[in-house]
Design a protein around this motif. Structure first.
Motif, short mmCIF file in Angstrom:
data_model
loop_
_atom_site.label_atom_id
_atom_site.label_comp_id
_atom_site.label_asym_id
_atom_site.label_seq_id
_atom_site.Cartn_x
_atom_site.Cartn_y
_atom_site.Cartn_z
N ALA A 62 11.45 9.54 32.45
CA ALA A 62 12.84 9.75 32.85
C ALA A 62 13.40 8.43 33.37
O ALA A 62 12.69 7.43 33.49
N ILE A 63 14.68 8.46 33.67
CA ILE A 63 15.37 7.35 34.32
C ILE A 63 15.82 7.84 35.70
O ILE A 63 16.44 8.91 35.81
N GLY A 64 15.49 7.10 36.73
CA GLY A 64 15.81 7.53 38.09
C GLY A 64 16.51 6.44 38.88
O GLY A 64 16.64 5.30 38.45
N SER A 65 16.93 6.81 40.08
CA SER A 65 17.63 5.89 40.98
C SER A 65 16.93 5.90 42.33
O SER A 65 16.57 6.97 42.85
N ILE A 66 16.75 4.71 42.88
CA ILE A 66 16.10 4.57 44.18
C ILE A 66 17.13 4.83 45.28
O ILE A 66 18.23 4.28 45.26
N ASN A 67 16.76 5.67 46.24
CA ASN A 67 17.62 5.99 47.38
C ASN A 67 16.88 5.68 48.67
O ASN A 67 15.68 5.95 48.79
N PRO B 205 9.08 4.82 54.09
CA PRO B 205 9.05 4.95 52.63
C PRO B 205 10.46 4.99 52.04
O PRO B 205 11.44 5.12 52.77
N ILE B 206 10.51 4.86 50.72
CA ILE B 206 11.78 4.92 50.01
C ILE B 206 11.71 6.05 48.99
O ILE B 206 10.62 6.42 48.53
N ALA B 207 12.85 6.61 48.65
CA ALA B 207 12.89 7.80 47.79
C ALA B 207 13.35 7.44 46.38
O ALA B 207 14.15 6.53 46.18
N SER C 294 7.60 14.58 45.98
CA SER C 294 7.82 15.14 47.30
C SER C 294 8.40 16.55 47.24
O SER C 294 7.87 17.46 47.87
N THR C 295 9.47 16.73 46.50
CA THR C 295 10.13 18.04 46.46
C THR C 295 10.99 18.14 45.22
O THR C 295 11.19 17.15 44.50
N VAL C 296 11.48 19.35 44.96
CA VAL C 296 12.39 19.59 43.84
C VAL C 296 13.68 20.20 44.39
O VAL C 296 13.71 20.75 45.50
N ASP C 297 14.73 20.07 43.61
CA ASP C 297 16.02 20.63 44.00
C ASP C 297 15.96 22.15 43.96
O ASP C 297 15.01 22.74 43.43
N ASN C 298 17.01 22.78 44.50
CA ASN C 298 17.01 24.24 44.58
C ASN C 298 17.74 24.92 43.43
O ASN C 298 17.89 26.14 43.44
N PRO D 31 17.34 0.14 47.39
CA PRO D 31 18.27 1.26 47.23
C PRO D 31 19.25 1.01 46.10
O PRO D 31 19.69 -0.12 45.86
N ASN D 32 19.56 2.08 45.36
CA ASN D 32 20.49 2.08 44.22
C ASN D 32 19.92 1.38 43.00
O ASN D 32 20.66 1.14 42.04
N GLN D 33 18.64 1.04 43.01
CA GLN D 33 18.01 0.40 41.86
C GLN D 33 17.69 1.45 40.81
O GLN D 33 17.18 2.53 41.11
N ALA D 34 17.99 1.16 39.54
CA ALA D 34 17.66 2.05 38.43
C ALA D 34 16.30 1.66 37.86
O ALA D 34 16.04 0.48 37.59
#
Length: 458
Positions: free
Chosen positions: A88-93, A243-245, A287-291, A315-318
């Motif tokens: 997948a493609i994700g974003s760092i928060n 940590p970073i998400a 860590s977790t999944v959305d609801n 943060p905000n890194q793709a």
């Protein structure tokens, strides 16, 4: 009378009609010669090799006919663990973000951080001129001390009045008035104490400290500026990066397996790669999944956490994401490049002991680091073709060559005529890295580029 030669009436020359067949004969001979030349040119063109054939010969016959030996590169099938992953493609928060505002207005006297450094919660970041707030505190403490003295005096009088009333020396009303005065002064002292505490708090706000642990950004105010709580950007922004998400979306079909592993408290590894997919940046865990599932894309958002001790993620890194959902133990695997698709489905070319090839139908599975898990009538150790499949046929003859051009026969030898052709050193280095077929083709293309002899002067 004598006859003049020019007036000879004796007609001894052949008639005109006898010269016409000779001119026709010449024309006929010319046309026959042209026809013969045309036939000869056509025969020569038909027998001469085409440019495609020349290219095939230049490349060692690799692109020759189906009956020619085809050079191929192979690799053995083997059994190994194959990871079942989701890409997948994700974003760092950032886990938390705080804009550090000053809580009082004043002149910025000190900046006690370096831009980009990690800071701890409560660490001093900046100092605002405290003199005005110290003066206010001193004034409040003076008022408190005065009112405390009055309260102490009133309490002494109250004790005296109580003793006199027991001796019936004063009226009860005078005692009640004194008691009311004591309570009034007690309230005044409490109010003064609140003022002192407020002044101390305002004074403490002149020391700007970090509200959270994290990484500071670029400063937003300079020394000597008057800062105030209403400033939009504050003094600096802190992002919690340890940590970073990482937030990304996966197909909803993976939800049952993900939730099952999370409920069992199993670690679900997640890897963050750069956008090209060539460099791994960090490894974390789910860590977790959305609801809720997004019905427009049939995906669900998930969050992974990374320790990020080396600050590789921002943060905000793709980033590109690889999440491991399962592991196929001891699966039969072949290089992904060996699996082809045709009318019979997916298949591979297998090289036999007599250097012939035959096809084997396979059922492809998960792919991990260039290796694909398959189901097929294939034994570990059998050689499958990974390069050179474009001209292969069932039962065709092959010649096995190294997959790496640098490891092929003659690859390390410098070109024999590089000095004669005055090849530049950088081109000679490129020729060393070429395959023998590529070098042969290069020399054929550049064979005519020889040094011209210097013109002689007489």
């Amino acid at each position: 009378m004598t006859n003049h030669p020019d007036t000879n009436t004796d007609n001894t020359s052949p008639p005109r009609s006898t010269r016409l067949p000779k001119s026709k004969l010449r024309r006929t001979i010319i046309w026959v010669l042209i026809a013969l030349l045309a036939v000869g040119a056509g025969f020569w063109w038909w027998k001469s090799p085409s440019s495609a054939d020349k290219a095939a010969q230049a490349n060692g016959g690799r692109f020759g006919g189906p009956n020619m030996v085809q050079p191929v590169s192979v690799q053995e099938a083997r059994r190994q663990d194959i990871r079942v992953t989701v890409n997948a493609i994700g974003s760092i928060n950032a886990a938390n973000t705080a804009i550090v505002h000053t809580q009082v207005t004043g002149v910025l006297q000190q900046i006690n951080f370096k831009e980009g450094q990690q800071v701890q919660a409560g660490q001093l970041l900046a100092q605002i001129d405290p003199r005005a707030f110290q003066a206010t505190l001193g004034q409040a403490e003076g008022v408190l001390a005065r009112d405390k003295a009055q309260l102490d005096n009133a309490r002494i009088d109250l004790a005296r009045y109580k003793d006199l009333l027991s001796k019936d020396a004063i009226a009860k009303q005078q005692l009640d008035t004194q008691e009311a005065l004591v309570r009034q002064l007690e309230g005044t002292v409490k109010s003064d104490q609140g003022t002192v505490d407020s002044a101390k708090l305002q004074l403490s706000y002149t020391r700007v400290t970090a509200p959270i642990t994290g990484r500071v950004g670029l400063k937003q105010s300079d020394l000597g500026n008057v800062v105030q709580p209403s400033d939009t950007n504050g003094i600096v922004i802190i992002t919690q990066t340890r940590p970073i998400a990482l937030v990304f979306s996966v197909p909803s079909a993976n939800v049952p397996l993900i939730t099952t592993r999370l409920r069992a408290n199993e670690v679900v590894p997640v890897e963050a790669w750069d956008r090209t997919g060539k460099t791994k940046l960090a490894t974390g865990q789910l860590s977790t999944v959305d609801n809720a599932i997004d019905v427009t894309t049939d995906t669900i958002k998930v969050k992974a956490l990374f320790p990020n001790l080396d600050d590789a993620l921002f943060p905000n890194q793709a980033v590109s994401v690889v999440m491991q959902l399962n592991t196929l133990k001891d699966a039969l695997a072949v290089p992904q490049a060996a699996v082809l698709r045709g009318s019979q489905g997916f298949y591979v070319y297998v090289v036999n002991a007599d250097n012939t090839v035959n096809t084997r139908v396979v059922k492809p599975g998960a792919i991990d680091s260039g290796w694909m898990a398959i189901e097929a009538k294939l034994e570990p150790g059998e050689k499958v073709v990974i390069d050179g499949t474009d001209r292969l046929r069932e039962g065709g003859k092959v010649e096995v060559i190294a997959a790496d051009p640098k490891q092929r026969a003659g690859a390390a030898a410098p070109p024999a005529d590089s000095k004669r052709k005055n090849i530049p050193p950088e081109m000679a280095e490129k020729l060393k890295n070429m395959s023998p077929e590529e070098r042969r083709a290069w020399f054929q293309q550049n064979g005519g580029k020889k040094d011209k002899p210097a013109a002689s002067t007489n």
